[in-house]
Design a protein around this motif. Structure first.
Motif: not given
Length: 502
Positions: A287-289, A291-292, A347-348, A351-352, A354
């Motif tokens: 998910d985005n978290t 990825l961050r 992953v959206t 999100g990328l 951001n």
């Protein structure tokens, strides 16, 4: 004298009474019960604030030393001071340490020795200091126990240590890293194999040894020079980016057919700037978290690469597609026909974006972000707009200027009587640099320039013929008999509605 004698008598009576109580406890209370009572009383005493203050004062009074701790992590980010201390102690203190660890590094003639002990003594301006590495018994999890270095020194040395020695350690670490630097190629591990948020488990790496440079890159010289100037200006632009209020990052979109040198371009960028390369695989991220977290653990002076961005994840259409499939089946994802990536990866596009251009983009500096794709038209315009992908670089088919670079690389020739013919053929063909290079590569130990160039001419001629054949097939008009259209139309009409013919 009488008073003193009385005092001694009272003290002796008290001691005798205490000894009697202790003897009674030992006689009537089992050993395990006595131990439990002692631990309980000590624990209760330690919880009292005045006892803690008193014990701290006693320790500080009797101990003349001060300790400074350097944890491995500070919040979300890796503590660069921890790495600097590790580098300094490994290389500067290896001559003093009693336990060493040996490894054979590629291209080195002798073994490399580094420190392999937790307690290391150091000396600065005649003062003695001690470094201690504390490592948890189990792998650390975020916000729980983690590794740290502890520096111990005499309290009279506080000013010298905090204002001189620590700066000396950091500067020495930078010089050591510069002398022994090896570029690394990182790839992200699947999130299930992470052990806490440690960088060493989130990313795996090998030494980056790709030999590509801009001098050997098959590309138009003017375009090549433009890219080099842009990269150098970026690497020197710290003050400029701070002045204009932008995060110190630069985005490059490399697009074109396969075999045009997109990956080679990335290697040339890394060798020019002396940056590490992080090859980010989006399909292994949940998910985005996550990825961050991954992107936050990339180092400064790095190139973050997302190759074939149009194939990594369907960032724009996957959500809609998943919703439609789940509405049709209303069961588990496997019956809805979802792929493994669609089931697990969340992953959206937002999100990328951001991290590339949002608030989180300012949390790391001196980073180059590179997207590659074979189909630029398939990408969401929001992903590649200016400001995110600052420079769009088309990696196209091989033309004469690019061919001359390849001829110099492979054959060591700068001119030949076949060059004129090859120039004309390259203008008509659609051959990528990888195919041109394959024809120029000698198939024997003897480098035969004439035969290699002849092979290239023949390949170009075949490519042009194939191109012309495909074009003619597309332009051929194939008329159909009127009766065939009537049959197709008649078959679509219900039998009861057909009119009888006279």
């Amino acid at each position: 004298m009488m008073m003193m004698g009385k005092t001694w008598a009272e003290m002796g009576s008290s001691i005798a009474g205490l000894m009697f109580v202790l003897a009674t406890l030992q006689q009537f209370f089992p050993h395990q019960l006595r131990t439990t009572l002692q631990e309980f009383l000590l624990a209760k005493l330690q919880q009292l604030s005045f006892v803690q203050k008193w014990s701290d004062r006693m320790v500080s009074f009797f101990s003349p030393h001060i300790c400074i701790t350097f944890p491995e992590f500070c919040g979300y980010q890796y503590n660069e001071a921890f790495t600097a201390i590790e580098t300094y102690l490994s290389f500067k203190s290896s001559s003093k340490a009693k336990q060493l660890k040996a490894s054979l590094v590629k291209d080195f003639k002798s073994l490399v020795l580094v420190v392999d002990e937790n307690d290391i003594a150091d000396e600065f301006n005649g003062f003695k200091l001690w470094w201690t590495l504390s490592v948890p018994k189990t792998q650390a999890v975020y916000n729980e126990e983690m590794s740290y270095y502890k520096l111990t020194f005499h309290r009279h040395q506080r000013e010298i240590i905090t204002k001189q020695y620590l700066n000396y350690v950091l500067e020495e670490a930078k010089e050591i890293q510069a002398r022994n630097s090896q570029r690394k190629l990182y790839t992200n591990n699947p999130s299930g194999s992470w052990n806490g948020y440690k960088r060493r488990y989130m990313w795996s790496h090998i030494v980056f040894e790709h030999p590509a440079t801009f001098q050997t890159l098959a590309m138009d010289p003017k375009k090549k020079e433009e890219i080099i100037n842009d990269l150098i200006a970026f690497s020197k632009g710290k003050e400029y980016y701070a002045k204009i209020g932008k995060a110190w990052k630069r985005g490059y979109l490399l697009y074109g057919p396969p075999g045009t040198g997109k990956s080679t371009m990335i290697a040339a960028m890394a060798n020019l700037l002396n940056y590490d390369v992080y090859d980010l695989e989006l399909t292994t991220i949940r998910d985005n978290t996550e990825l961050r977290r991954l992107l936050m653990e990339t180092s400064r002076k790095s190139i973050i690469v997302l190759e074939d961005i149009d194939c990594s994840l369907d960032l724009t259409g996957r959500r809609k597609k998943m919703k439609e499939k789940m509405e049709d089946k209303e069961t588990d994802p496997t019956k809805a026909g979802l792929t493994e990536n669609e089931e697990t990866s969340k992953v959206t596009l937002s999100g990328l974006l951001n991290f590339i251009d949002g608030i989180w983009s300012a949390c790391g500096s001196e980073r180059v972000i590179v997207f590659t794709t074979n189909h630029k038209e398939k990408l969401d315009p929001a992903l590649i707009r200016r400001g995110r992908m600052d420079m769009h670089i088309e990696m196209s088919y091989c033309k004469f200027e690019a061919f001359k670079v390849l001829a110099k690389n492979y054959l060591d020739v700068e001119s030949h009587n076949l060059f004129g013919k090859i120039k004309g053929l390259l203008e008509e063909s659609n051959m990528v640099p990888a195919d041109v290079a394959e024809n120029l590569m000698s198939k024997s130990d003897i480098k035969d320039v004439e035969s290699c160039l002849e092979n290239l001419v023949q390949s170009l001629e075949r490519d042009i013929k194939q191109k012309a054949k495909l074009k003619s097939e597309k332009n051929v008009f194939r008329p159909r008999h009127k009766f065939s259209y009537w049959v197709k139309f008649r078959n679509k009409i219900p039998t009861s509605s057909r009119m009888s013919t006279v």
